[in-house]
Design a protein around this motif. Sequence first.
Motif, PDB file in Angstrom:
ATOM      1  N   ASN A 298       1.143   8.720  -9.537  1.00  0.00           N
ATOM      2  CA  ASN A 298      -0.021   9.534  -9.196  1.00  0.00           C
ATOM      3  C   ASN A 298      -0.245   9.528  -7.700  1.00  0.00           C
ATOM      4  O   ASN A 298       0.031   8.547  -7.009  1.00  0.00           O
ATOM      5  CB  ASN A 298      -1.278   9.054  -9.935  1.00  0.00           C
ATOM      6  N   LEU A 299      -0.724  10.640  -7.201  1.00  0.00           N
ATOM      7  CA  LEU A 299      -1.108  10.807  -5.799  1.00  0.00           C
ATOM      8  C   LEU A 299      -2.494  11.416  -5.777  1.00  0.00           C
ATOM      9  O   LEU A 299      -2.715  12.498  -6.335  1.00  0.00           O
ATOM     10  CB  LEU A 299      -0.116  11.716  -5.078  1.00  0.00           C
ATOM     11  N   VAL A 300      -3.437  10.724  -5.155  1.00  0.00           N
ATOM     12  CA  VAL A 300      -4.818  11.201  -5.079  1.00  0.00           C
ATOM     13  C   VAL A 300      -5.163  11.437  -3.617  1.00  0.00           C
ATOM     14  O   VAL A 300      -4.940  10.568  -2.763  1.00  0.00           O
ATOM     15  CB  VAL A 300      -5.784  10.181  -5.726  1.00  0.00           C
ATOM     16  N   ILE A 301      -5.680  12.608  -3.339  1.00  0.00           N
ATOM     17  CA  ILE A 301      -6.069  12.994  -1.982  1.00  0.00           C
ATOM     18  C   ILE A 301      -7.568  13.252  -1.986  1.00  0.00           C
ATOM     19  O   ILE A 301      -8.069  14.069  -2.764  1.00  0.00           O
ATOM     20  CB  ILE A 301      -5.314  14.251  -1.526  1.00  0.00           C
ATOM     21  N   ILE A 302      -8.296  12.530  -1.133  1.00  0.00           N
ATOM     22  CA  ILE A 302      -9.760  12.641  -1.122  1.00  0.00           C
ATOM     23  C   ILE A 302     -10.239  12.967   0.285  1.00  0.00           C
ATOM     24  O   ILE A 302      -9.895  12.276   1.251  1.00  0.00           O
ATOM     25  CB  ILE A 302     -10.429  11.341  -1.610  1.00  0.00           C
ATOM     26  N   ASN A 303     -11.013  14.010   0.381  1.00  0.00           N
ATOM     27  CA  ASN A 303     -11.671  14.373   1.625  1.00  0.00           C
ATOM     28  C   ASN A 303     -12.975  13.583   1.691  1.00  0.00           C
ATOM     29  O   ASN A 303     -13.933  13.890   0.990  1.00  0.00           O
ATOM     30  CB  ASN A 303     -11.925  15.885   1.646  1.00  0.00           C
ATOM     31  N   SER A 304     -13.010  12.541   2.525  1.00  0.00           N
ATOM     32  CA  SER A 304     -14.196  11.691   2.634  1.00  0.00           C
ATOM     33  C   SER A 304     -14.110  10.899   3.932  1.00  0.00           C
ATOM     34  O   SER A 304     -13.200  10.092   4.114  1.00  0.00           O
ATOM     35  CB  SER A 304     -14.284  10.718   1.450  1.00  0.00           C
ATOM     36  N   LYS A 305     -15.056  11.120   4.829  1.00  0.00           N
ATOM     37  CA  LYS A 305     -15.062  10.388   6.091  1.00  0.00           C
ATOM     38  C   LYS A 305     -15.334   8.904   5.879  1.00  0.00           C
ATOM     39  O   LYS A 305     -14.830   8.064   6.622  1.00  0.00           O
ATOM     40  CB  LYS A 305     -16.105  10.995   7.036  1.00  0.00           C
ATOM     41  N   ILE A 306     -16.129   8.588   4.855  1.00  0.00           N
ATOM     42  CA  ILE A 306     -16.446   7.181   4.591  1.00  0.00           C
ATOM     43  C   ILE A 306     -15.200   6.435   4.107  1.00  0.00           C
ATOM     44  O   ILE A 306     -14.871   5.348   4.596  1.00  0.00           O
ATOM     45  CB  ILE A 306     -17.582   7.049   3.563  1.00  0.00           C
ATOM     46  N   LEU A 307     -14.492   7.020   3.139  1.00  0.00           N
ATOM     47  CA  LEU A 307     -13.253   6.383   2.694  1.00  0.00           C
ATOM     48  C   LEU A 307     -12.241   6.306   3.827  1.00  0.00           C
ATOM     49  O   LEU A 307     -11.538   5.296   3.982  1.00  0.00           O
ATOM     50  CB  LEU A 307     -12.654   7.152   1.515  1.00  0.00           C
ATOM     51  N   ALA A 308     -12.154   7.371   4.629  1.00  0.00           N
ATOM     52  CA  ALA A 308     -11.224   7.350   5.757  1.00  0.00           C
ATOM     53  C   ALA A 308     -11.559   6.207   6.707  1.00  0.00           C
ATOM     54  O   ALA A 308     -10.654   5.550   7.248  1.00  0.00           O
ATOM     55  CB  ALA A 308     -11.261   8.689   6.487  1.00  0.00           C
ATOM     56  N   GLU A 309     -12.840   5.941   6.898  1.00  0.00           N
ATOM     57  CA  GLU A 309     -13.237   4.831   7.763  1.00  0.00           C
ATOM     58  C   GLU A 309     -12.821   3.490   7.167  1.00  0.00           C
ATOM     59  O   GLU A 309     -12.330   2.597   7.880  1.00  0.00           O
ATOM     60  CB  GLU A 309     -14.751   4.858   7.981  1.00  0.00           C
ATOM     61  N   ASN A 310     -12.994   3.337   5.858  1.00  0.00           N
ATOM     62  CA  ASN A 310     -12.548   2.103   5.198  1.00  0.00           C
ATOM     63  C   ASN A 310     -11.049   1.891   5.377  1.00  0.00           C
ATOM     64  O   ASN A 310     -10.585   0.796   5.724  1.00  0.00           O
ATOM     65  CB  ASN A 310     -12.851   2.163   3.696  1.00  0.00           C
ATOM     66  N   TYR A 311     -10.277   2.933   5.084  1.00  0.00           N
ATOM     67  CA  TYR A 311      -8.826   2.803   5.153  1.00  0.00           C
ATOM     68  C   TYR A 311      -8.346   2.632   6.589  1.00  0.00           C
ATOM     69  O   TYR A 311      -7.379   1.907   6.849  1.00  0.00           O
ATOM     70  CB  TYR A 311      -8.155   4.013   4.490  1.00  0.00           C
ATOM     71  N   GLU A 312      -9.018   3.265   7.525  1.00  0.00           N
ATOM     72  CA  GLU A 312      -8.642   3.095   8.926  1.00  0.00           C
ATOM     73  C   GLU A 312      -8.896   1.664   9.393  1.00  0.00           C
ATOM     74  O   GLU A 312      -8.095   1.086  10.151  1.00  0.00           O
ATOM     75  CB  GLU A 312      -9.418   4.085   9.805  1.00  0.00           C
ATOM     76  N   GLU A 313      -9.993   1.080   8.942  1.00  0.00           N
ATOM     77  CA  GLU A 313     -10.284  -0.314   9.282  1.00  0.00           C
ATOM     78  C   GLU A 313      -9.171  -1.226   8.765  1.00  0.00           C
ATOM     79  O   GLU A 313      -8.716  -2.139   9.463  1.00  0.00           O
ATOM     80  CB  GLU A 313     -11.625  -0.721   8.680  1.00  0.00           C
TER      81      GLU A 313
ATOM     82  N   ASN B 291       0.819  -1.213   0.000  1.00  0.00           N
ATOM     83  CA  ASN B 291       0.000   0.000   0.000  1.00  0.00           C
ATOM     84  C   ASN B 291       0.854   1.265   0.000  1.00  0.00           C
ATOM     85  O   ASN B 291       2.036   1.249   0.361  1.00  0.00           O
ATOM     86  CB  ASN B 291      -0.905   0.019   1.231  1.00  0.00           C
ATOM     87  N   LYS B 292       0.200   2.358  -0.391  1.00  0.00           N
ATOM     88  CA  LYS B 292       0.815   3.687  -0.324  1.00  0.00           C
ATOM     89  C   LYS B 292      -0.256   4.671   0.152  1.00  0.00           C
ATOM     90  O   LYS B 292      -0.570   5.651  -0.530  1.00  0.00           O
ATOM     91  CB  LYS B 292       1.333   4.146  -1.701  1.00  0.00           C
ATOM     92  N   PHE B 293      -0.839   4.393   1.323  1.00  0.00           N
ATOM     93  CA  PHE B 293      -1.927   5.267   1.766  1.00  0.00           C
ATOM     94  C   PHE B 293      -1.675   5.840   3.156  1.00  0.00           C
ATOM     95  O   PHE B 293      -0.935   5.290   3.961  1.00  0.00           O
ATOM     96  CB  PHE B 293      -3.284   4.547   1.713  1.00  0.00           C
TER      97      PHE B 293
END
Length: 316
Positions: free
Chosen positions: A137-152, A109-111
Motif C-alpha cells: 500500500n502507498l498512502v499520500i496525504i496532503n497535511s502540513k501537520i503530518l509533513a512537520e512530524n515526518y520532517e522532524e 521507513n518508506k516515507f
Amino acid sequence: LVILIFLTSCTYIEEIQIDITGEVVIENIKLDEGNIQTYFCPRDNCEEKLINLVESSEKIHCALFELNLENLIEKLKEKNAIIVVDNKNYDEFEYEKLYKDNRSALMHNKFCIFDDKIISTGSFNPTVNGDTKNNNNLVIINSKILAENYEEEFQSFMNNQFGRDAQVNYPKLILNNEILIENYFCPEDNCEQHVYDVIKKAKNRIYFMTFSFTSDKLGDLIIEKSKNVTVKGIFENFQANSEFSEYKKMKELNVKTDNNPKFLHHKVFIVDNIVILGSYNPSSSGNRKNDENILIIYDTETTNKFLEEFDYVWNL
C-alpha cells in the motif's frame, strides 16, 4: 470519559480525558486541511504515483529502506532530493545527497515529504518487486501537520540520530474537521502499544494483513477479542512458517497464508472503521530497534478501500 472541545481559534481542539485515578488529562489536537489518497501495488502502479509527486514538487526529503527503481531515482536526482537509506538495502548509485544508516538495526521507513505539505508512506518500498510483484500500500496525504512530524523525524536522521530520539510533536490531528489521524514513530513512540490500544477497543471486526507478525502481545489480544468480534487475517506465507510467527497459535481462527508467489508486504490492521498502516511489522524489532512509522486513520472511506484490498488479497 473523553470530551472534545472546539476552540474559537479553530487551530486545535482539546481532548479532555479523565483517567482511572480521576485526574484530568488535557491533550491538544491540531486541526488541518487536506486529503488522503490510497493506492495498492501492483494494481495501481505505485512508482508512477511517486514520480508524479516528485515532478510536481521542489523540495523532497525521503527515508527509504529499499530503493532500486531507476526512473524514480533519476527523477529524485533531477529534483535534488535528499535521500536517507538503510545501508544494506538499496542499489548502489552515485549521488552527493544520499545518506546512509550504518547501524545493524534497520532504517525501515518508506516515507517522503514533498514541499513541507504532503507525505507519502505505507508498506511500499520503491523497488521493482515492491512495484510489480508484492502486495503493498502507498498512502499520500496532503497535511502540513503530518509533513512537520515526518520532517522532524527526517532531520533526526540527518543529524545521525537513528533509533530512539524525541517523541512525535503532534501525535493527533483532525483533517477537514472530521478525520482523526494518529501518527507515531518507533522505537520512541512505542508503536506496539498504540496498535494494542486500538485493537483492545474493537467492537465489530479485526482484520489484518501482515508480512511479519511475531508480537505475542498483539497476537494474544486478537485471540482474546475473537470471542466477541469477527477476526480475519492474512499472513505472508514465507514468514508464517518462522519459529516465532503468531500464525501457529491463530490457526483455529479465520486466518490463512497468502497465495502471492512473491510477498504479501502489507503491515495493516483494520479495526472497525479504523486503519493502521505504515512500515511497522508487529514484531519486537519493529517496535524496539528499527526506525518505523505508523498512521492510525479513523475514516470510513479509507477503511473501505483497505477492506477492498483485503478481499482482493484473500481471494488471490
